[in-house]
Design an enzyme around this catalytic site. Structure first.
Site, PDB file in Angstrom:
ATOM      1  N   SER A  76       0.688  -1.250  -0.147  1.00 49.85           N
ATOM      2  CA  SER A  76      -0.052   0.019  -0.039  1.00 49.85           C
ATOM      3  C   SER A  76       0.853   1.157  -0.100  1.00 49.85           C
ATOM      4  CB  SER A  76      -0.910   0.013   1.091  1.00 49.85           C
ATOM      5  OG  SER A  76      -2.030  -0.789   0.887  1.00 49.85           O
ATOM      6  N   LYS A  79       0.501   3.370  -2.949  1.00 44.63           N
ATOM      7  CA  LYS A  79      -0.674   4.304  -3.272  1.00 44.63           C
ATOM      8  C   LYS A  79      -0.375   5.605  -3.270  1.00 44.63           C
ATOM      9  CE  LYS A  79      -3.955   0.770  -1.184  1.00 44.63           C
ATOM     10  NZ  LYS A  79      -4.469   0.139   0.074  1.00 44.63           N
ATOM     11  N   TYR A 203      -2.747  -2.200 -10.425  1.00 48.07           N
ATOM     12  CA  TYR A 203      -2.661  -1.928  -9.013  1.00 48.07           C
ATOM     13  C   TYR A 203      -1.756  -3.071  -8.086  1.00 48.07           C
ATOM     14  CZ  TYR A 203      -4.478  -2.412  -4.019  1.00 48.07           C
ATOM     15  OH  TYR A 203      -4.230  -2.469  -2.646  1.00 48.07           O
ATOM     16  N   TYR A 255      -4.745   3.647   7.926  1.00 49.60           N
ATOM     17  CA  TYR A 255      -6.088   3.144   7.669  1.00 49.60           C
ATOM     18  C   TYR A 255      -6.776   3.584   9.138  1.00 49.60           C
ATOM     19  CZ  TYR A 255      -3.809   1.123   3.876  1.00 49.60           C
ATOM     20  OH  TYR A 255      -3.113   0.851   2.737  1.00 49.60           O
ATOM     21  N   VAL A 273       1.061  -3.850   3.954  1.00 54.44           N
ATOM     22  CA  VAL A 273       0.773  -5.144   4.583  1.00 54.44           C
ATOM     23  C   VAL A 273       2.410  -6.015   4.566  1.00 54.44           C
ATOM     24  CG1 VAL A 273      -1.653  -5.507   4.544  1.00 54.44           C
ATOM     25  CG2 VAL A 273      -0.234  -6.293   2.476  1.00 54.44           C
TER      26      VAL A 273
HETATM   27  O1  DON Z   1      -4.422  -5.094  -2.220  1.00 54.82           O
HETATM   28  C1  DON Z   1      -3.989  -5.620  -0.986  1.00 54.82           C
HETATM   29  O2  DON Z   1      -4.827  -5.983  -0.172  1.00 54.82           O
HETATM   30  C2  DON Z   1      -2.564  -5.500  -0.837  1.00 54.82           C
HETATM   31  N1  DON Z   1      -1.731  -5.457  -2.056  1.00 54.82           N
HETATM   32  C3  DON Z   1      -2.077  -3.983  -0.288  1.00 54.82           C
HETATM   33  C4  DON Z   1      -2.749  -3.871   1.265  1.00 54.82           C
HETATM   34  C5  DON Z   1      -1.831  -2.839   2.009  1.00 54.82           C
HETATM   35  O3  DON Z   1      -0.602  -2.865   1.809  1.00 54.82           O
HETATM   36  C6  DON Z   1      -2.616  -2.657   2.911  1.00 54.82           C
HETATM   37  N2  DON Z   1      -1.678  -1.827   3.998  1.00 54.82           N
HETATM   38  N3  DON Z   1      -1.323  -1.667   5.112  1.00 54.82           N
END
Ligand code: DON
Length: 329
Positions: A76, A79, A203, A255, A273
């Site tokens: 993320s 982003k 994405y 978040y 994540v």
């Molecule tokens: O789309 C997803 O769920 C992961 N590729 C990225 C989510 C993420 O990194 C949330 N962060 N803390």
């Protein structure tokens, strides 16, 4: 990043380095309170107790500690980069017509607000719904061209082409059912500009870009300097876009823990994540402050909490913020 080390006139603040070594050794063990991101199979086997950090200051001080050079995927944190790229390619108002700048208080992959609030505009670019929309807005009529636009921005900022971790990409492509659901919903409500699979490819590829703490510390530093690159000595992101990205990091970057982060740490930060945190400290007018010229901070600790934020990384950042008075408030 060999180039950065070469170009950066490196000197180390030894007192801060020894503080940091001590904190890294201490907080490493807190990783047992978290888990690796097990919903993405390829991230499951990361070494829980790894913890590393790089801090970069504009004047050339670079402090590194622990597992600072372990590669991990942006997830993320990407982003922030794709939001900046979309603003550069399409203009701020075009992007903000399609994705809002409001925090949600929901999980990063939540679907609930898309239907509860008409007309279903994603709340912000830091949650998955917003980021998938932003991926579809990148310039170019194919996933390949959209990614190329993003990679060029990455190269412009970090001085190297991004490397994709194919295993992580494939692993997520095959299991990304919730992201597919979000993308289909966004397609139905006309927020997605490309086809569903194309937006997802962009994405998930951006999420699979591999970096180290040094790379994200430099990204953080460029943002801390309002888009001015301290090594290349030029404005690489327009000031207005950099300020917007920082506001989004502060209000939405961690978040549904963003409020706690603002209250108890108080610096713009963005998590992924895989366990990365990109944070930054803006320059301060107070000359007695440590990091008076600001700094970029890159952290990696793969055990994450229920919000998706690195457990040990968050504790380390909190310790630094308290000891070094980093909060912007
Ligand atoms: O789309 C997803 O769920 C992961 N590729 C990225 C989510 C993420 O990194 C949330 N962060 N803390």
């Amino acid at each position: 990043m060999e180039e950065l080390s070469k170009e950066y006139d490196i000197h180390v603040n030894s007192q801060r380095k020894s503080d940091l070594d001590e904190w890294v050794a201490h907080y490493r063990s807190f990783a047992i309170e978290g888990q690796t991101a097990n919903y993405i199979p390829a991230l499951r086997n990361a070494h829980l107790s790894q913890l590393g950090i790089t801090i970069l200051e504009p004047g050339g001080t670079m402090i590194k500690s622990g597992d600072w050079d372990v590669p991990f995927t942006l997830q993320s944190i990407s982003k922030v980069l794709s939001f900046i790229a979309a603003c550069l390619g399409r203009g701020i108002s075009y992007v903000l017509d399609r994705v809002d700048v409001e925090p949600t208080g929901d999980a990063f992959n939540s679907i609930i607000r898309l239907e509860m609030h008409k007309p279903g505009k994603p709340f912000n670019p830091m949650i998955n719904a917003g980021a998938i929309t932003v991926a579809s807005l990148l310039p170019g009529d194919s996933s390949h061209k959209k990614l190329e636009f993003l990679y060029e921005l990455f190269e412009n900022l970090l001085g190297k082409r991004p490397t994709i971790n194919e295993e992580v990409y494939q692993s997520e492509w095959q299991t990304s059912h919730r992201n597919r659901a979000l993308a289909h919903y966004l397609k139905e409500t006309n927020y997605l500009e490309s086809e569903v699979e194309e937006a997802l490819e962009v994405y998930l590829m951006q999420c699979s870009i591999e970096v180290t703490t040094e790379d994200i510390a430099l990204l953080g530093l460029i943002l801390a300097q309002d888009g001015y690159h301290p090594v290349r000595k030029e404005q690489v992101i327009p000031k207005k876009v950099a300020k917007l990205a920082k506001a989004l990091m502060l209000t939405c970057g961690m978040y549904n823990a963003s409020g706690k982060f603002a209250a108890f740490i108080g610096v713009p930060a963005k998590s992924g994540v895989s366990g990365g945190i990109m944070a930054l400290v803006p320059p301060s007018a107070r000359s007695e402050m440590p990091f008076q010229d600001g700094c970029g901070i890159g952290i990696y600790g793969p055990a994450i909490d229920e919000y998706g934020n690195s457990v040990a990384g968050s504790l380390l950042l909190k310790q630094m913020a308290q000891e070094w008075d980093l909060s912007i408030f």
